[in-house]
Design an enzyme around this catalytic site. Structure first.
Site, mmCIF file in Angstrom:
data_model
loop_
_atom_site.group_PDB
_atom_site.id
_atom_site.type_symbol
_atom_site.label_atom_id
_atom_site.label_comp_id
_atom_site.label_asym_id
_atom_site.label_seq_id
_atom_site.Cartn_x
_atom_site.Cartn_y
_atom_site.Cartn_z
ATOM 1 N N ASP A 153 -8.675 -8.530 3.964
ATOM 2 C CA ASP A 153 -8.307 -7.531 4.966
ATOM 3 C C ASP A 153 -9.364 -7.408 6.049
ATOM 4 O O ASP A 153 -10.134 -6.459 6.046
ATOM 5 C CB ASP A 153 -8.089 -6.178 4.275
ATOM 6 N N GLU A 166 -12.193 -1.999 12.483
ATOM 7 C CA GLU A 166 -12.157 -1.220 11.244
ATOM 8 C C GLU A 166 -13.325 -1.545 10.317
ATOM 9 O O GLU A 166 -14.020 -0.653 9.848
ATOM 10 C CB GLU A 166 -10.827 -1.473 10.515
ATOM 11 N N GLU A 198 0.811 -1.205 0.000
ATOM 12 C CA GLU A 198 0.000 0.000 0.000
ATOM 13 C C GLU A 198 0.852 1.266 0.000
ATOM 14 O O GLU A 198 0.638 2.192 0.783
ATOM 15 C CB GLU A 198 -0.947 -0.015 1.211
#
Lengths: 662, 662
Positions: free
Chosen positions: B349, B377, B270
């Site tokens: 993820d 998240e 990323e």
């Protein structure tokens, strides 16, 4: 005056011919010491010398010199001019200083467009009393929806004044702008203190520079100022203490800024405070401010961008498009004389295609001003080419049917229709501190074009484009035509590869660049396309939200009927099946596919056309634009593929031509 | 030690009974002055006095007092303990200091869960060598994916040390954590300087506090440090200068931080720099760092979260799920002994439902650690209730089929399967400087639970929930069962109202809270559901991306066949028509509708159940959670309606039960 740090835009004069004469200047009726007159003469000198190589000697008489005669003629209307070349020079007549500076720039424009100096000829009165730029500049230097660098007015909460400030004023005067709002309508933080001692000196300095070019300085106002800087616990516009506070504040403002124009106000909008908070009307708020500023000759410009921005997407009754009319129509006639309502061109928010706001002309007893956006928030961020003048022209030429004759938007906002003294056009400007002012060099055509159009709404999009090309690049005829055509078709190209047939919005939330078909579909913003497996569009007819009924009968009927509705807006007004047959003989879904493939192809053509101009455009400008066309092409492909894939996946109807859809 | 500024979480002991005895402490084999031992005894004293009202008198002999005997037993394994109550006191045996502190907390936990002090009994060795928390705290005080305030480690680029630091260390020790990474894996700005003089003193101070509770301090490392702080022009792991720079740097680090644990590295991920930049392998990068830290006994934890984050959504061949295995499997066996690969539980993820990463156990000759996320998240931002221990248990219990017997993920990461000395579990923690540490008081069950589970992977989700409830709230049995059931069902509830059947992602981009069904569909992140008007799902079989083939044969076969694939994951592995019949006898589309209506209903039930606890939960905690249930309900409705509307609009297939879909 030329600086190496930024371009001179359309004022970077090209030598048009080698003249053999000298010039002297004769001024009658006007005070040569007046800063506007002095600046006008300076501009004449600079322009003539650059365009023709001829010398301007000054105001003493010289044998055999041509004479530039600037003469006051009080029979001419406000801000108008008459120019006429003859064998012994040029005569410029005007009733006031602004007429003089506009006349000077008209002379230079005509020469730059190919006339000899002694052939210039024109008589013009501005179409609109107010021709205004709205800067969305914040005092930290950022620009809301800015795509060409940071603010050149503000930096780190201070006001910046340098040569660029003067250049900016020159540019604005050259295109007929007479009013500038220097700060963002969303007034926060330090900007609330622009009307205090903290900034008066610097604002005065800025105002004086503007004044020298016939421009009045305006500011955006924080409606909550009585609370935020006044220490009161309310900003209720009918509260006596609030009114008294504002009276004192206006006195103070005008003591420091005697030439101050007035205020632009965004109230009760997108989280901004306003009269609704106190159960008051928009008129209560606007009139209170109008009354307190009236003794000083100031005006209040009140934005009509009021709507419910916390809508439930499940609710198909509420229609954001209705909001402006619903909130403001009932109060028509209640607004005081020095209040102007500023109305966005469409009922939504600067989409690539919207119907004209029904408030324009819908209000019959209220000063009104048309607001458009030059900053390309929803139209490509000054990356994609999108010449917006055709869009503005469509709006201006729209027949509201508010009366017989003089019923276009141009008529209404000019004041012609109802005899208003106040009205005009305002634009959210697209400038920043980039070297070339507008990020994309070609985006300056919109800056230039808005000014010219607001001054003369009769000009065509092509005339404006050709003027701008001549002034900016001075290309041979073939290349001028090529670039002119690139500009003229670019808005339709952008429309083709983005959201179809007036539905708008399929854009990435927040940023507003690039596609996200459902990005606003389940949101609070009142911006829906309502696509399902059978069809798409919002029913705004009398059987739907009734928005079409906000227009005068002729237009209401037209929009209400899918067969009569202009097809470029058909999904704004109607929910239709994908199999609906358009007048082209194509189904709606096939139109979506075709237009997206076409739009992307046209973006490729634009990009290829630009390369043909490589030898005639200055290298730096060429490269800046070249890079942007590459990005535009990526963007067009992304839009094409996402929109087509979205509708193919949803409808299951294949492309008749079997092109690749993902 | 109790502070008024924050809660004591599960260490806020409740009086369990009124004991009549006094205690003395006898230590044999261990050094009483050792800080861990001293802290352990302090904790024993504090706990016993609070739980039983009995007094701990100290280490002098006192007649008729009970004895808490702490005795070294070198035959016990590392960090393990044995506790045993008898008529004259409690015996705690351990081979090392960590065993002692874990034993003390085990005694207190058993008493808090209802045993009398003299009845305590347990013998435990930790399941995993490494039991680690990863903080994603930035040095400006923000926390990436933090939902409970700002960092308590960092503020304005400085390290903060106060009572909270010590409390944090106590909490971690009490649940068996022995390693903490204090800074975000995305190492930027000031954090790059944590390994310089600028911060050594403060890091040392922090490290000492941790050390006193048996915790090793780790840091995240910027792979580009040789460039960013070393002034080199490369960070190529095979470059001699780079290696020399790192050798010097490690020497310096360990001179200042003798007890330092090592580094966590996110490289080539990323946008982070890494060995790929220089054409090197992941092993080249990890081993170089491993080699230079080896002389000091440090370790390198290398994250396997490497994938192409600029994928073209049109490309259906590339599959992000494959990336971890594709990048790391070939190098199995190439990693040095003091390098551990940290592998996220699933291949994507941290979605609410993913298959287990095929790298876990897929690697047969490499130290590996399981990474899970306690920070919610994608699982409700510590607003929505989502007890994650059942998810972790599923992962741990998954049979990889990497060998016969000892083939679960728990076996693999513990080191049992392949005899690795290094391995374990790491979690992205959910704490911040909120008064209650975790925003939602109930989210602390995940913090507690992860620690306990990493120490003892045999514990059930229910056992952990009951322990946590007893320690935190000490409720009557009926209310304990109610709250326990709320926790145990909450992950499935969240799953029901969010994305269906393992497909994941239909979440608002960037923020990751709330629905956006197409939000990631046309993006660069490799996260697609591929829904069209006929069906949905990603074909990851041998006819699709082949991801299913990354598993050992038994699992590969199971996932490859829709009839054999666990249905909760069926859309992760298969693209299926909406009319596909599930084993429940429902069509896929009906399952989507039903599960979303059910999920929302269950959110209502959770909310109503919480109200039943009003009288037994402390008011502040009750209110904090109450507010969050209100928000969860809004969120659940929004998910239900958007997902159902999306699929109804796309498929055109109505709900069999005719419920409202928009």
């Amino acid at each position: 005056m030329q600086s190496e740090k930024w371009t001179q835009l359309w004022l970077d004069y090209h030598k048009m011919y080698d003249g053999k004469d000298s010039w002297i200047i004769a001024v009658t009726g006007f005070d040569k010491e007046n800063t506007i007159i002095a600046n006008a003469l300076k501009e004449f000198t600079k322009g003539i010398e650059a365009l023709t190589g001829e010398t301007v000697l000054g105001t003493s008489e010289v044998m055999n010199a041509l004479t530039f005669t600037v003469s006051q003629n009080v029979t001419l209307s406000k801000e108008s001019y008459r120019i006429e070349g003859s064998h012994d020079g040029i005569l410029l007549e005007a009733s006031d200083e602004n007429g003089v500076i506009y006349g000077v720039f008209a002379i230079l424009r005509q020469i730059a467009c190919g006339k000899k100096a002694l052939e210039v000829e024109e008589a013009k009165a501005p179409s609109n009393p107010l021709r205004m730029m709205n800067h969305w500049d914040n005092m930290d230097g950022s620009i809301e929806r800015g795509y060409s660098g940071d603010s050149f007015f503000f930096e780190d909460e201070e006001i910046v004044i340098n040569d660029r400030t003067t250049d900016y004023a020159r540019f604005m005067a050259s295109i007929g702008i007479n009013a500038v709002v220097i700060n963002n309508v969303n007034v926060k933080g330090a900007a609330s203190y622009l009307i205090t001692d903290r900034y008066f000196d610097k604002v005065k300095e800025l105002s004086d520079i503007f004044e020298g070019y016939g421009i009045k300085l305006y500011m955006s106002l924080n409606f909550a100022s009585p609370i935020e800087i006044g220490g009161l616990d309310t900003c209720d516009p009918l509260d006596k203490e609030v009114i008294a506070w504002w009276q004192g504040k206006m006195k103070e403002v005008y003591e420091h800024l005697p030439n101050f124009g007035g205020f632009l106000v965004k109230a009760d909008s997108e989280g901004r405070p306003g009269p609704f908070t106190y159960g008051r009307t928009q008129a209560d708020g606007a009139n209170m401010l109008g009354d307190v500023i009236k003794p000083y000759g100031g005006i209040i410009i009140w934005r009509c961008f009021v709507y419910n921005c916390t809508q439930d997407w499940r609710d198909t009754k509420t229609d954001r498009a209705r909001a402006g009319y619903d909130y403001f129509k009932d109060l028509d006639g209640a607004y005081h004389d020095n209040v102007v309502l500023q109305i966005k061109n469409g009922p939504m928010d600067f989409q690539i295609r919207e119907p004209v706001s029904p408030l324009l002309g819908g209000l019959q007893h209220t000063n009104q001003m048309l607001e458009v956006q030059i900053a390309q928030e929803y139209t490509g961020h000054q990356i994609d080419l999108c010449y917006l003048i055709p869009l503005y022209k469509e709006v201006l030429d729209f027949h509201t049917h508010c009366c017989r004759g003089k019923d276009t938007v141009a008529d209404v906002v000019s004041g012609r229709t109802m005899g208003n003294a106040l009205g005009g056009m305002a634009a959210v400007i697209n400038t920043g501190d980039d070297e070339n002012w507008t990020g994309n060099d070609l985006a300056a055509a919109n800056t230039y074009g808005f000014g010219r159009l607001s001054f003369d709404t009769e000009l065509t999009s092509e005339e404006i484009a050709r003027e701008w090309i001549a002034l900016t690049f001075n290309l041979p005829e073939k290349e001028t035509t090529l670039l002119c055509n690139m500009l003229l078709g670019s808005r339709e190209t952008y429309e083709k590869y983005t959201s179809p047939l007036g539905i708008g919005w399929m854009v990435t939330p927040m940023g507003h660049y690039g596609p996200s078909v459902d990005g606003y579909e389940y949101s609070r913003w009142g911006t829906y396309h309502r696509a399902d497996h059978l069809g798409i569009g919002v029913d705004r007819t009398d059987k739907g939200t009734g928005y079409a009924q906000q227009y005068y009968e002729e237009n209401a009927k037209m929009y209400n009927d899918p067969a009569a509705c202009p097809e470029e807006l058909i999904l704004f007004f109607h929910h239709l099946p994908y199999t609906y047959m358009l007048k082209t003989g194509k189904t709606l879904i096939q139109h979506i596919y075709d237009s997206h493939f076409e739009g992307e192809k046209e973006a490729e053509d634009l990009s290829a056309d630009w390369d043909k101009l490589k030898n005639v455009i200055p290298a730096q400008a060429f490269d800046r634009v070249r890079k942007r066309f590459d990005l535009q092409l990526d963007n067009a492909k992304e839009w094409r593929d996402q929109v087509n894939s979205y509708f193919y996946r949803k409808s299951g109807i294949p492309d008749e031509k079997n092109r690749t859809i993902y």
